[in-house]
Write a protein that holds these residues in place. Structure first.
Motif, short mmCIF file in Angstrom:
data_model
loop_
_atom_site.label_atom_id
_atom_site.label_comp_id
_atom_site.label_asym_id
_atom_site.label_seq_id
_atom_site.Cartn_x
_atom_site.Cartn_y
_atom_site.Cartn_z
N HIS A 179 0.87 -1.18 0.00
CA HIS A 179 0.00 0.00 0.00
C HIS A 179 0.91 1.23 0.00
CE1 HIS A 179 -2.83 -3.09 1.40
NE2 HIS A 179 -3.74 -2.35 0.80
N LEU A 180 0.94 1.91 -1.16
CA LEU A 180 1.89 3.00 -1.36
C LEU A 180 1.16 4.29 -1.76
CD1 LEU A 180 4.53 1.00 -3.45
CD2 LEU A 180 4.50 1.37 -0.97
N ASP A 181 1.78 5.41 -1.43
CA ASP A 181 1.19 6.72 -1.73
C ASP A 181 1.70 7.26 -3.07
OD1 ASP A 181 -0.10 6.70 0.73
OD2 ASP A 181 1.57 7.69 1.75
N ILE A 182 0.80 7.87 -3.82
CA ILE A 182 1.20 8.55 -5.05
C ILE A 182 1.90 9.85 -4.66
CG2 ILE A 182 0.41 9.60 -7.21
CD1 ILE A 182 -2.11 7.82 -6.99
N ILE A 183 3.16 10.01 -5.08
CA ILE A 183 3.88 11.23 -4.68
C ILE A 183 4.11 12.19 -5.85
CG2 ILE A 183 4.98 10.16 -2.69
CD1 ILE A 183 7.53 9.92 -4.39
N ARG A 184 4.17 11.66 -7.09
CA ARG A 184 4.30 12.57 -8.23
C ARG A 184 3.98 11.84 -9.54
NH1 ARG A 184 9.57 11.37 -6.81
NH2 ARG A 184 10.93 10.53 -8.46
N GLU A 185 3.62 12.65 -10.54
CA GLU A 185 3.31 12.13 -11.87
C GLU A 185 4.43 12.51 -12.84
OE1 GLU A 185 -0.29 12.34 -15.23
OE2 GLU A 185 -0.30 13.68 -13.48
N THR A 186 4.85 11.57 -13.69
CA THR A 186 5.89 11.83 -14.68
C THR A 186 5.43 11.31 -16.04
OG1 THR A 186 7.04 9.70 -14.44
CG2 THR A 186 7.61 11.44 -12.86
N GLN A 187 6.26 11.49 -17.06
CA GLN A 187 5.93 10.99 -18.39
C GLN A 187 5.89 9.46 -18.41
OE1 GLN A 187 8.80 12.71 -21.08
NE2 GLN A 187 7.62 14.60 -21.33
N GLN A 188 6.64 8.83 -17.52
CA GLN A 188 6.67 7.36 -17.49
C GLN A 188 5.52 6.74 -16.70
OE1 GLN A 188 9.51 9.26 -16.59
NE2 GLN A 188 10.13 9.16 -18.75
N GLY A 189 4.93 7.53 -15.80
CA GLY A 189 3.86 7.02 -14.97
C GLY A 189 3.85 7.71 -13.62
N LEU A 190 3.35 7.01 -12.62
CA LEU A 190 3.27 7.57 -11.27
C LEU A 190 4.37 6.99 -10.40
CD1 LEU A 190 -0.58 7.29 -10.55
CD2 LEU A 190 0.69 9.26 -11.43
N TYR A 191 5.00 7.85 -9.61
CA TYR A 191 5.94 7.36 -8.62
C TYR A 191 5.21 7.21 -7.29
CZ TYR A 191 10.19 7.26 -11.35
OH TYR A 191 11.15 6.91 -12.26
N LEU A 192 5.39 6.03 -6.70
CA LEU A 192 4.75 5.71 -5.43
C LEU A 192 5.83 5.57 -4.37
CD1 LEU A 192 2.45 2.82 -6.78
CD2 LEU A 192 2.02 5.29 -6.86
N ALA A 193 5.46 5.80 -3.12
CA ALA A 193 6.45 5.73 -2.03
C ALA A 193 5.81 5.15 -0.77
CB ALA A 193 7.02 7.11 -1.74
N ASP A 194 6.66 4.49 0.04
CA ASP A 194 6.20 4.00 1.34
C ASP A 194 6.47 5.05 2.42
OD1 ASP A 194 8.90 3.90 1.83
OD2 ASP A 194 9.04 1.71 1.87
N ASP A 195 6.22 4.69 3.67
CA ASP A 195 6.40 5.63 4.77
C ASP A 195 7.85 6.04 4.99
OD1 ASP A 195 3.69 5.55 5.20
OD2 ASP A 195 3.80 4.00 6.76
N GLU A 196 8.77 5.21 4.49
CA GLU A 196 10.19 5.50 4.67
C GLU A 196 10.77 6.28 3.50
OE1 GLU A 196 12.00 1.73 5.24
OE2 GLU A 196 10.92 1.29 7.11
N GLY A 197 9.93 6.59 2.50
CA GLY A 197 10.40 7.36 1.35
C GLY A 197 10.97 6.53 0.22
N ASN A 198 10.91 5.21 0.31
CA ASN A 198 11.34 4.35 -0.79
C ASN A 198 10.36 4.47 -1.95
OD1 ASN A 198 13.58 3.05 0.69
ND2 ASN A 198 11.93 2.22 1.95
N GLU A 199 10.87 4.61 -3.17
CA GLU A 199 10.03 4.88 -4.33
C GLU A 199 10.04 3.73 -5.33
OE1 GLU A 199 11.02 8.56 -6.19
OE2 GLU A 199 10.92 9.74 -4.33
N VAL A 200 8.94 3.62 -6.08
CA VAL A 200 8.83 2.65 -7.16
C VAL A 200 7.90 3.24 -8.22
CG1 VAL A 200 6.87 1.41 -6.13
CG2 VAL A 200 8.39 0.22 -7.71
#
Length: 276
Positions: free
Chosen positions: A9-30
């Protein structure tokens, strides 16, 4: 921490040309690629996604639902075999790799296999194995008699059906306790009949005792209606006749018709049972 091979369960943090970057509570992104981005979304909205490694071995998120999760078993189809191993269809674009050393017997494209998925600590890759026994644990048994469990049929033998219990333990449904057509790969609910002192677990599909009367009585009642109100089965019928016609043991059949008779829904004749 983002878990590879599991739902996150990850939060949407920003939108880019490639898609959405999601992050956990520790700031790890995917990255969630564009093809999986929902039609409507909001920044900081939480999404449930599955995370695995893409073709370039980078963590990537998807909203697709895989057929298997980390440290679990599933019945998967082999799509390809090449010089390095086999590749299984597990519901995602990139197939699940099963190296030759993890194949209980040589895999063939087009065949189905009970497969376990684990995380290779050296490569951080999700890997499959058909050597399922080494991933089952009957030393620390976490079920007991009468427990309702989830099972996966792993293979059939002359003794009965070997099953995987709650993705943890190995069990057996003896042939005399099988009253319906079951096959390798079937998933269903079942019940623990006995946990033996040697760690073996006996499983049955139907609950023992009077707990199973109600559904079986209802089943026979519906069969009677479908047959025009009469079935040529009675308490003198052979177990084989009852099993072939209804898929029930004689013991369960007698209990069920006893319940129907007590409720004045049937009459029991010399040549069969009839609806009232």
């Amino acid at each position: 921490m983002i878990q590879i091979g599991q739902y996150n369960h990850l939060d949407i943090i920003r939108e880019t040309q490639q898609g959405l970057y999601l992050a956990d509570d520790e700031g790890n992104e995917v990255l969630l690629p564009n093809k999986y981005v929902p039609k409507e979304f909001k920044i900081w909205e939480t999404l449930q996604v599955f995370v695995y490694l893409d073709h370039e071995e980078r963590p990537v998120a998807t909203t697709l639902e895989p057929f298997i999760l980390l440290n679990q078993f599933a019945y998967l189809r082999c799509e390809e075999v090449n010089q390095i191993g086999a590749f299984m269809d597990w519901g995602l674009e990139k197939h699940l790799f099963v190296p030759f050393k993890e194949q209980a017997r040589p895999m063939k494209a087009g065949n189905w296999y009970i497969t376990y998925m684990y995380l290779d600590e050296k490569t951080n890759r999700l890997v499959g194995s058909s050597k399922t026994k080494k991933y089952l644990n009957n030393d620390d048994i976490q079920v007991q008699k009468f427990d309702k469990v989830n099972i996966l049929v792993s293979h059939l033998t002359e003794k009965g059906a070997n099953v995987i219990i709650n993705q943890k333990h190995e069990g057996l449904i003896y042939i005399e306790n099988i009253f319906e057509d079951i096959r390798t790969g079937d998933k269903m609910e079942a019940y623990i009949k006995k946990v033996r002192s040697d760690g073996k677990i006996d499983v049955i599909i139907q609950p023992e005792g009077y707990k199973s009367i109600e559904p079986n009585a209802e089943f026979i009642y519906e069969e009677l209606k479908a047959a025009g109100g009469f079935l040529s089965l009675h308490d003198k019928s052979s177990p084989e006749e009852i099993k072939n016609q209804l898929g029930l043991s004689k013991k369960l059949f007698k209990k069920a018709i006893g319940a129907l008779y007590k409720d004045k829904m049937i009459t029991i004749k010399e040549d069969g049972i009839e609806l009232l």
